[in-house]
Enzyme design. Sequence first.
Site, PDB file in Angstrom:
ATOM      1  N   GLY A   1       0.839  -1.197   0.000  1.00 58.04           N
ATOM      2  CA  GLY A   1       0.000   0.000   0.000  1.00 58.04           C
ATOM      3  C   GLY A   1       0.870   1.241   0.000  1.00 58.04           C
ATOM      4  O   GLY A   1       1.937   1.273   0.623  1.00 58.04           O
TER       5      GLY A   1
ATOM      6  N   ALA B   1      -0.569   5.929   4.992  1.00 53.08           N
ATOM      7  CA  ALA B   1       0.127   5.070   5.952  1.00 53.08           C
ATOM      8  C   ALA B   1       1.311   4.351   5.294  1.00 53.08           C
ATOM      9  O   ALA B   1       2.403   4.305   5.860  1.00 53.08           O
ATOM     10  CB  ALA B   1      -0.846   4.054   6.546  1.00 53.08           C
TER      11      ALA B   1
ATOM     12  N   ARG C   1     -20.613  11.566  12.938  1.00 48.10           N
ATOM     13  CA  ARG C   1     -21.115  10.915  11.734  1.00 48.10           C
ATOM     14  C   ARG C   1     -22.149   9.832  11.985  1.00 48.10           C
ATOM     15  O   ARG C   1     -23.160   9.759  11.290  1.00 48.10           O
ATOM     16  CB  ARG C   1     -19.934  10.286  10.987  1.00 48.10           C
ATOM     17  CG  ARG C   1     -19.037  11.338  10.411  1.00 48.10           C
ATOM     18  CD  ARG C   1     -17.835  10.740   9.742  1.00 48.10           C
ATOM     19  NE  ARG C   1     -17.062  11.835   9.143  1.00 48.10           N
ATOM     20  CZ  ARG C   1     -15.922  11.667   8.493  1.00 48.10           C
ATOM     21  NH1 ARG C   1     -15.413  10.464   8.369  1.00 48.10           N
ATOM     22  NH2 ARG C   1     -15.296  12.698   7.980  1.00 48.10           N
TER      23      ARG C   1
ATOM     24  N   GLU D   1      -5.911   2.582   7.866  1.00 45.28           N
ATOM     25  CA  GLU D   1      -7.265   2.034   7.942  1.00 45.28           C
ATOM     26  C   GLU D   1      -7.256   0.511   8.041  1.00 45.28           C
ATOM     27  O   GLU D   1      -8.222  -0.090   8.508  1.00 45.28           O
ATOM     28  CB  GLU D   1      -8.069   2.480   6.713  1.00 45.28           C
ATOM     29  CG  GLU D   1      -9.566   2.196   6.831  1.00 45.28           C
ATOM     30  CD  GLU D   1     -10.379   2.691   5.640  1.00 45.28           C
ATOM     31  OE1 GLU D   1      -9.830   3.438   4.802  1.00 45.28           O
ATOM     32  OE2 GLU D   1     -11.562   2.327   5.553  1.00 45.28           O
TER      33      GLU D   1
END
Lengths: 639, 250
Positions: A42, A46, A332, A427
Site C-alpha cells: 500500500g 500510511a 457521523r 485504515e
Amino acid sequence: MTLNLQARIPTGPLPQKWDKHRFEMKLVSPANKRKYTVVVVGSGLAGGAASATMSELGYNVKCFCFQDSPRRAHSIAAQGGINAAKNYRNDGDSVYRLFYDTVKGGDFRSREANVYRLAELSVNIIDQCVAQGVPFAREYGGLLANRSFGGAQVSRTFYARGQTGQQLLLGAYQALERQIAAGGVKMYPRTEMLDLVVIDGQARGIIARDLVTGAIEAHVADAVVLASGGYGNVFFLSTNAQGSNATAIWRAYKRGAAFANPCFTQIHPTCIPVHGEYQSKLTLMSESLRNDGRVWVPKQKGDKRDPRQIPEADRDYYLERKYPSFGNLAPRDIASRAAKEVCDEGRGVGETGFGVYLDFADAIKRLGKSVIEDRYGNLFDMYERITNENPYEVPMRIYPAVHYTMGGLWVDYNLMSTVNGLHVTGEANFSDHGANRLGASALMQGLADGYFIIPSTIGDYLATRKPAKVDTTHAAFRDALAGVAERTKRFLAIEGKRTVASFHRELGKIMWEYCGMSRNEAGLKIALTKIPELRAEFWRNVNIPGSDAELNQALEKAGRVADFLELAELMCIDALHRTESCGAHFREESQTPDGEALRDDDHFAYVAAWEYAGEGKPPILNREPLVFENVPLSQRSYK
Amino acid sequence: MNLTLHVWRQAGPDAPGKMVIYEATGVSPEMSFLEMLDVVNEGLTERGEVPIAFDHDCREGICGSCSLMINGVAHGPMRGTATCQLHMRSFKDGDTIYIEPWRARAFRVIKDLAVDRSPLDRIIQAGGFITAPTGSAQDANNILVAKESVDDAMDAAACIGCGACVAACPNASASLFTAAKITHLGLLPQGQSERYRRALKMVQQMELEEFGSCTLHGECQEACPKEISIDTITRMNRDFLRASLLGTRP
C-alpha cells in the site's frame, strides 16, 4: 480463546507512555539498517509515509501498490481536513482534549494509550507536512487557518481547500519518490499482494502478482507492513475507490492475524444519493459542508414542493432540534442514523425518498456567495457535475453511504498483528477509532502510523527478533506461490454465466440491508445464510474472460470479490455476537428510550479479535478487555 | 439513449491495435462515462468476449487514473472534468463516440485504453519534492506563507497527474505537468533552497523520457481537468533558464 492478545501498552502515566516506550525500544544501528528489508503493501498515507521514512532511516524498502502510481492511493480522495491539537485558535484545545474527543467519539471501544499517542503526534504531523510544502490554507497574515469538524467543539482541523487528502498524499508521495530515486525504496506499482508467507511464526514475505504480465512472484522480507486500506467495498456501493480491497488483510487473516471488530463500519452522512442500478460508486461531499450547511427535511410526509418554496415553518432542521449543542456538527454515526430515521418516516426527499437537504441559503445570506465559494467551491462544482443541480441555488441532496472501516487487523501498541513481524497501519488496522471515527481523524492516523510510529517500532522488532536468513526456495514460499497460481487458474476455469460485478452488487445489497446502518438479530441471521449461498454460486458460476498472463481487470476483481464474500460473513458474525449498540454499530435491540445507541459495557467493553480456524470452521473469538483509566465510561451525549 | 462506440482495442504493448465498433444501448443520461463502459463490459463478458481494459479508480476526479481520449479530446467535452466525472448527459441519442488511449511516445500502451505513465513518476523523482526528512520539521506556524502565495501554489498543486496535458499536446510535451509541480513548490518559502536545481533536473528528466518540447499551443490547459494555467510553464522556463545561466549543478 486461543490467542494471547498482548497489547503491550507501556506502563506509567498516559502522557509519558510513548516517550518512555521510545526510550525502552531497542535500536538497529545505522550500519545494520541496510541489512534489513521491509515489505510495505500500500502506498497511501500510511504506506507511502512509512516507506519514505523507513528508507530515510536506512532500511531497504519494497513498496507495492495495485494502482499505476503510488500517487493514486485512495487517501487522495479525503476532502475535509486533518486534525491536530495545535490550539492555534486559543479555543481551549489540547492534546488531552483531542484524545478525550477521540475516545468518546469512538464510543469507548478504542485503546486509551493508542489514542493518546495519536493526539500527541498530531502536532508533529502538521509540522512535517508544512515542511514538505503541503499548501494548507492560510490566514492573511500567513499563519495556518483552521476549521471545525463534526464531533468537536474546537477548531482544530487543518485543510487544503477540499483536497486535503490529495495534498497530504502528494507530500508523502514526493518524499517516497525522493527515496526511490535515492535507491532506498524499490517501488512495485500495478502489483497486488495475494498471500502472506509465514515461517516459524514470523512474517517473512509476500506473494504478489504483476498485474501487467500476470507473473506471480515471491518477495522475501525481514518484516512486513500492511497499509492496504479499508474494506468498505464489501458493500459494493461505497465512497471507496473501485480498486480498494481487503485481499491483503484477508490473506493475512487466513495466515494467523486476528481480525478485530470487523462489523465496525462507518456510514458517512453526507454523500450524493444513489440514483440507479448501474451505479458504480457513491461520492462523498465533505463533512466540512456541515459547518455552514443546515440539514433539514419537510415536516410533512410526501411534501413534494420545490425546497425553496417550503417555508421555514414547514421545515424540520432535525439535527439542530435533536442535538442543540452540536447541531449540524453531530458526529457521523449520529447524523447518519438521524437521516435514515427521517427517511424511514417517509419524509426523505428526491426521487427515491432516500435523501435529505443540506442547505446553504442561510450561510450565503450571512457570509456572501464568495466566502462560500472560497470554502467549498470545488465541492459545489463536483456536486453540480454529478447531479446537474446548482447548490448555490437549490439545496444539496445528501444521504449516508459506506465510507470507512474502523475494524481491521488487530495490532498491539507497536502496530504488530498476532503474527510476529506482520505490522498493520492506517485504515487496515483496527486501533484508534473505536466504534466510530471522527471527521478529519483518518488522515491523522494514517500519517501518525506511517511517519512516526512504524519507523520506530519496526526497529525494535528487528533488533530484538533478529530474523534469520531465508530465501524464496524455502518450502513456505514455494507452497504459497503454488497456492496463488492454483487459485488464479481456478478462477479462469469456472467459465460460468455471471459477471464478477453481478456477484459483488448482490453481496453489497445483502450487506447494506442486513449489516448496514442498523442491524438486528433476525436480519443478520438471514445474511449469514445468504452470503454462503452466494459464495457457493460464485465459485460455480462466475465468468472471467481472458487469460492470467496479461492485464486482466476481471480476474483482479474476481480475487477481491472472492475475499469480500468471505469477509462479509465474518462481519455479520461479529455484528451478531455484539448485541450492544456502540458508535456506528447500531443493534436495534439495544437503544435508549429516545433511540440513541445503548452500550453494554458490562459485557462488551472489549475488542473482538477473530481468529481464523480453518476452511469451513467458525472463527474463534478472542477478547482484549478495554480499560478506561482516564476517560470514564459514560453514555455519549451530543445534546 | 443508444450510442455507437468506436473503441481502441490492443491486446498488449507489442500487439497491433485497431478501432472496434460496439453498440451501447439503453444508456441513461445520469450514468457517468465509465459506468457506461462498465455496462458495455458486462455485456461483453456475458457474451464471453474480453472486456475493454481502462484505468480508473476513485471515480471522483481526484486520483488521476482515468485517461480516455473521447472524440479526440482528452477527458472528453466537459471543461475542467476528468473522464470519471463526465456524465452521459453530455451526449445525445444516436451519437457516435470515438474512445482512444492517451497517445504519446512516452506513454506505452499496456492494453486497450490503459497506458504506462511511469515517466511522470520519474519526473517527480528527479526533483519534484522538498527535502524534509521525517522528524526534521520546525513548528508549522514558524513558516509564514502569504495567503496569495499559498492560493497560487494550491492552484498548481491541484494537478492529479493524469497526463491529459501530454495527450492533448501536439508535441506530447509534459510541460504543464512538470511546471505545475515546479510552481507549487517554487512559490512556497520552504521550496526556495532547491528551487533552481529542481527546475533544472525535472526539465532534464522530461527530455530524457522522450516527451516533446513545449511550443505554447495551449492545448494542455484546455484539457487539464484541474484547469491548471499555462502561466506555470512561463515560470518553469524562467526558473530553468536562470538555473542554466547560473550554472546550477544538477
